[in-house]
Design a protein around this motif. Structure first.
Motif, PDB file in Angstrom:
ATOM      1  N   MET A 174       0.989  -1.283  -0.174  1.00  0.00           N
ATOM      2  CA  MET A 174      -0.048  -0.135   0.161  1.00  0.00           C
ATOM      3  C   MET A 174       1.121   1.018  -0.009  1.00  0.00           C
ATOM      4  O   MET A 174       2.164   1.142   0.455  1.00  0.00           O
ATOM      5  CB  MET A 174      -1.105   0.354   1.125  1.00  0.00           C
ATOM      6  CG  MET A 174      -1.795   1.336   1.109  1.00  0.00           C
ATOM      7  SD  MET A 174      -2.814   1.180   2.895  1.00  0.00           S
ATOM      8  CE  MET A 174      -1.800   0.922   3.981  1.00  0.00           C
ATOM      9  N   MET A 175       0.619   1.750  -0.653  1.00  0.00           N
ATOM     10  CA  MET A 175       1.092   3.795  -0.747  1.00  0.00           C
ATOM     11  C   MET A 175       0.425   4.228   0.358  1.00  0.00           C
ATOM     12  O   MET A 175      -0.443   4.219   0.168  1.00  0.00           O
ATOM     13  CB  MET A 175       1.129   3.600  -2.429  1.00  0.00           C
ATOM     14  CG  MET A 175       2.230   3.497  -3.177  1.00  0.00           C
ATOM     15  SD  MET A 175       3.949   2.860  -3.367  1.00  0.00           S
ATOM     16  CE  MET A 175       4.210   4.381  -3.109  1.00  0.00           C
ATOM     17  N   VAL A 176       1.139   4.644   0.596  1.00  0.00           N
ATOM     18  CA  VAL A 176       0.572   5.997   1.733  1.00  0.00           C
ATOM     19  C   VAL A 176       2.095   7.216   2.133  1.00  0.00           C
ATOM     20  O   VAL A 176       3.157   7.144   1.848  1.00  0.00           O
ATOM     21  CB  VAL A 176       1.295   5.685   3.466  1.00  0.00           C
ATOM     22  CG1 VAL A 176      -0.357   4.613   3.268  1.00  0.00           C
ATOM     23  CG2 VAL A 176       2.649   5.114   3.266  1.00  0.00           C
ATOM     24  N   ASN A 177       0.908   8.263   2.165  1.00  0.00           N
ATOM     25  CA  ASN A 177       2.069   9.351   2.163  1.00  0.00           C
ATOM     26  C   ASN A 177       2.542   9.827   3.510  1.00  0.00           C
ATOM     27  O   ASN A 177       1.787   9.415   4.510  1.00  0.00           O
ATOM     28  CB  ASN A 177       0.963  10.935   1.902  1.00  0.00           C
ATOM     29  CG  ASN A 177       1.233  10.658   0.156  1.00  0.00           C
ATOM     30  OD1 ASN A 177       1.535  10.526  -0.699  1.00  0.00           O
ATOM     31  ND2 ASN A 177      -0.281  11.339   0.137  1.00  0.00           N
ATOM     32  N   VAL A 178       3.749   9.903   3.673  1.00  0.00           N
ATOM     33  CA  VAL A 178       4.650  10.562   5.340  1.00  0.00           C
ATOM     34  C   VAL A 178       4.963  12.042   5.215  1.00  0.00           C
ATOM     35  O   VAL A 178       5.104  12.230   3.993  1.00  0.00           O
ATOM     36  CB  VAL A 178       5.408   9.322   5.295  1.00  0.00           C
ATOM     37  CG1 VAL A 178       5.159   8.004   5.225  1.00  0.00           C
ATOM     38  CG2 VAL A 178       6.815   8.628   4.253  1.00  0.00           C
ATOM     39  N   ASN A 179       5.177  12.661   6.264  1.00  0.00           N
ATOM     40  CA  ASN A 179       6.007  13.574   6.594  1.00  0.00           C
ATOM     41  C   ASN A 179       7.569  13.640   6.577  1.00  0.00           C
ATOM     42  O   ASN A 179       8.104  12.351   7.168  1.00  0.00           O
ATOM     43  CB  ASN A 179       5.607  14.335   7.191  1.00  0.00           C
ATOM     44  CG  ASN A 179       3.618  14.736   7.288  1.00  0.00           C
ATOM     45  OD1 ASN A 179       3.426  14.930   6.417  1.00  0.00           O
ATOM     46  ND2 ASN A 179       2.827  14.938   8.613  1.00  0.00           N
ATOM     47  N   LYS A 180       8.291  13.996   5.243  1.00  0.00           N
ATOM     48  CA  LYS A 180       9.747  14.396   5.287  1.00  0.00           C
ATOM     49  C   LYS A 180       9.915  15.490   5.432  1.00  0.00           C
ATOM     50  O   LYS A 180       9.952  15.873   4.379  1.00  0.00           O
ATOM     51  CB  LYS A 180       9.766  13.442   4.057  1.00  0.00           C
ATOM     52  CG  LYS A 180      11.807  13.019   4.040  1.00  0.00           C
ATOM     53  CD  LYS A 180      11.634  12.403   3.287  1.00  0.00           C
ATOM     54  CE  LYS A 180      13.601  11.846   3.342  1.00  0.00           C
ATOM     55  NZ  LYS A 180      13.959  11.474   1.807  1.00  0.00           N
ATOM     56  N   LYS A 181      11.155  15.877   6.375  1.00  0.00           N
ATOM     57  CA  LYS A 181      11.486  16.927   6.286  1.00  0.00           C
ATOM     58  C   LYS A 181      12.261  17.067   4.890  1.00  0.00           C
ATOM     59  O   LYS A 181      13.788  16.592   4.727  1.00  0.00           O
ATOM     60  CB  LYS A 181      12.093  17.344   7.614  1.00  0.00           C
ATOM     61  CG  LYS A 181      13.282  19.016   7.740  1.00  0.00           C
ATOM     62  CD  LYS A 181      13.365  19.022   9.675  1.00  0.00           C
ATOM     63  CE  LYS A 181      13.549  20.530   9.240  1.00  0.00           C
ATOM     64  NZ  LYS A 181      14.498  20.858  10.873  1.00  0.00           N
ATOM     65  N   VAL A 182      11.852  18.368   4.172  1.00  0.00           N
ATOM     66  CA  VAL A 182      13.598  18.838   3.489  1.00  0.00           C
ATOM     67  C   VAL A 182      13.550  20.108   3.485  1.00  0.00           C
ATOM     68  O   VAL A 182      13.256  21.228   3.641  1.00  0.00           O
ATOM     69  CB  VAL A 182      12.819  18.367   2.044  1.00  0.00           C
ATOM     70  CG1 VAL A 182      13.642  18.587   0.872  1.00  0.00           C
ATOM     71  CG2 VAL A 182      12.433  17.234   2.494  1.00  0.00           C
ATOM     72  N   GLY A 183      15.599  20.145   3.820  1.00  0.00           N
ATOM     73  CA  GLY A 183      15.695  21.623   4.538  1.00  0.00           C
ATOM     74  C   GLY A 183      14.587  22.348   5.549  1.00  0.00           C
ATOM     75  O   GLY A 183      14.767  21.452   6.476  1.00  0.00           O
ATOM     76  N   ASP A 184      14.105  23.172   5.389  1.00  0.00           N
ATOM     77  CA  ASP A 184      13.634  23.883   6.723  1.00  0.00           C
ATOM     78  C   ASP A 184      11.544  23.905   6.484  1.00  0.00           C
ATOM     79  O   ASP A 184      11.007  23.722   7.217  1.00  0.00           O
ATOM     80  CB  ASP A 184      13.706  25.135   6.360  1.00  0.00           C
ATOM     81  CG  ASP A 184      14.977  25.895   6.779  1.00  0.00           C
ATOM     82  OD1 ASP A 184      15.790  24.677   8.085  1.00  0.00           O
ATOM     83  OD2 ASP A 184      15.632  26.533   6.568  1.00  0.00           O
TER      84      ASP A 184
END
Length: 213
Positions: free
Chosen positions: A106-116
């Motif tokens: 299953m594909m889910v969206n996760v929060n990821k920090k990119v820079g600020d």
């Protein structure tokens, strides 16, 4: 109603009519106790609810399995609103074929920090039961390899000891053979001088045999 819907089977049958490619009724056998009902809900959540954009929390699944008042009503309301939403329905129709090709991912969206900034990125997820099965297989193979290595080391140790024992027996056999030949020769030559001479020969032979070993 709460007791009837505490198992995921009725909801699975409902979703089967709405999203037939996402639901395999054989994956949801009727259950009697709460833990087995929870297993059905977890399967339905992973294989269907999460894929149509209605993933449920662990706490919500536990409430559904326990027949907590208000839980099933809330879920059915979400399903009803989702079904009426043409935008979400179109999106599900496009993705349904992709999901059905591999029902364990299953594909889910996760929060990821990119820079600020915090952005959402898609990430693949699998059932925990599949992960556990793969982990057990890996541990079983590792245990088998460790046992095989121990057996190999043990056999090598035995072969080394046998080799040392064979060398020792060969040395003893060489000494016995020389002594037998000298004794036989002394018996054939009965003169004292001859026996004395061969006594010296025996000493020389023993010394050479010792040097050889």
């Amino acid at each position: 109603m709460h007791r009837e819907f505490s198992d995921a089977v009725p909801v699975a049958n409902l979703l089967k009519k709405l999203y037939p490619k996402l639901i395999d009724i054989h994956n949801y056998p009727p259950r009697n106790n709460t833990q087995l009902k929870l297993n059905n809900w977890e399967t339905l959540n992973f294989k269907a609810l999460g894929k149509i954009g209605l993933p449920q929390s662990k706490a919500m699944l536990q409430k559904l399995a326990a027949g907590t008042p208000g839980a099933i009503e809330s879920l059915l309301h979400e399903i009803k609103l989702h079904d009426r939403s043409s935008k979400k329905s179109d999106r599900c129709d496009e993705q349904e074929q992709v999901w059905s090709e591999n029902d364990d991912i299953m594909m889910v969206n996760v929060n990821k920090k990119v820079g600020d900034a915090i952005v959402q990125v898609p990430q693949k997820m699998i059932l925990f039961s599949i992960y556990e099965h793969t982990l057990r297989d890996s541990q079983t193979k590792e245990s088998y390899l460790n046992a095989a290595n121990q057996k190999i080391a043990h056999l090598e140790s035995i072969l080394k000891l046998k080799g040392e024992r064979i060398d020792e027996l060969c040395a003893q056999l060489a000494k016995v053979s020389v002594r037998s030949l000298i004794k036989q020769h002394n018996l054939e030559n009965s003169s004292p001088n001859s026996a004395l001479n061969f006594g010296n020969i025996e000493n020389d032979t023993n010394n050479k045999s010792t040097e050889y070993l």
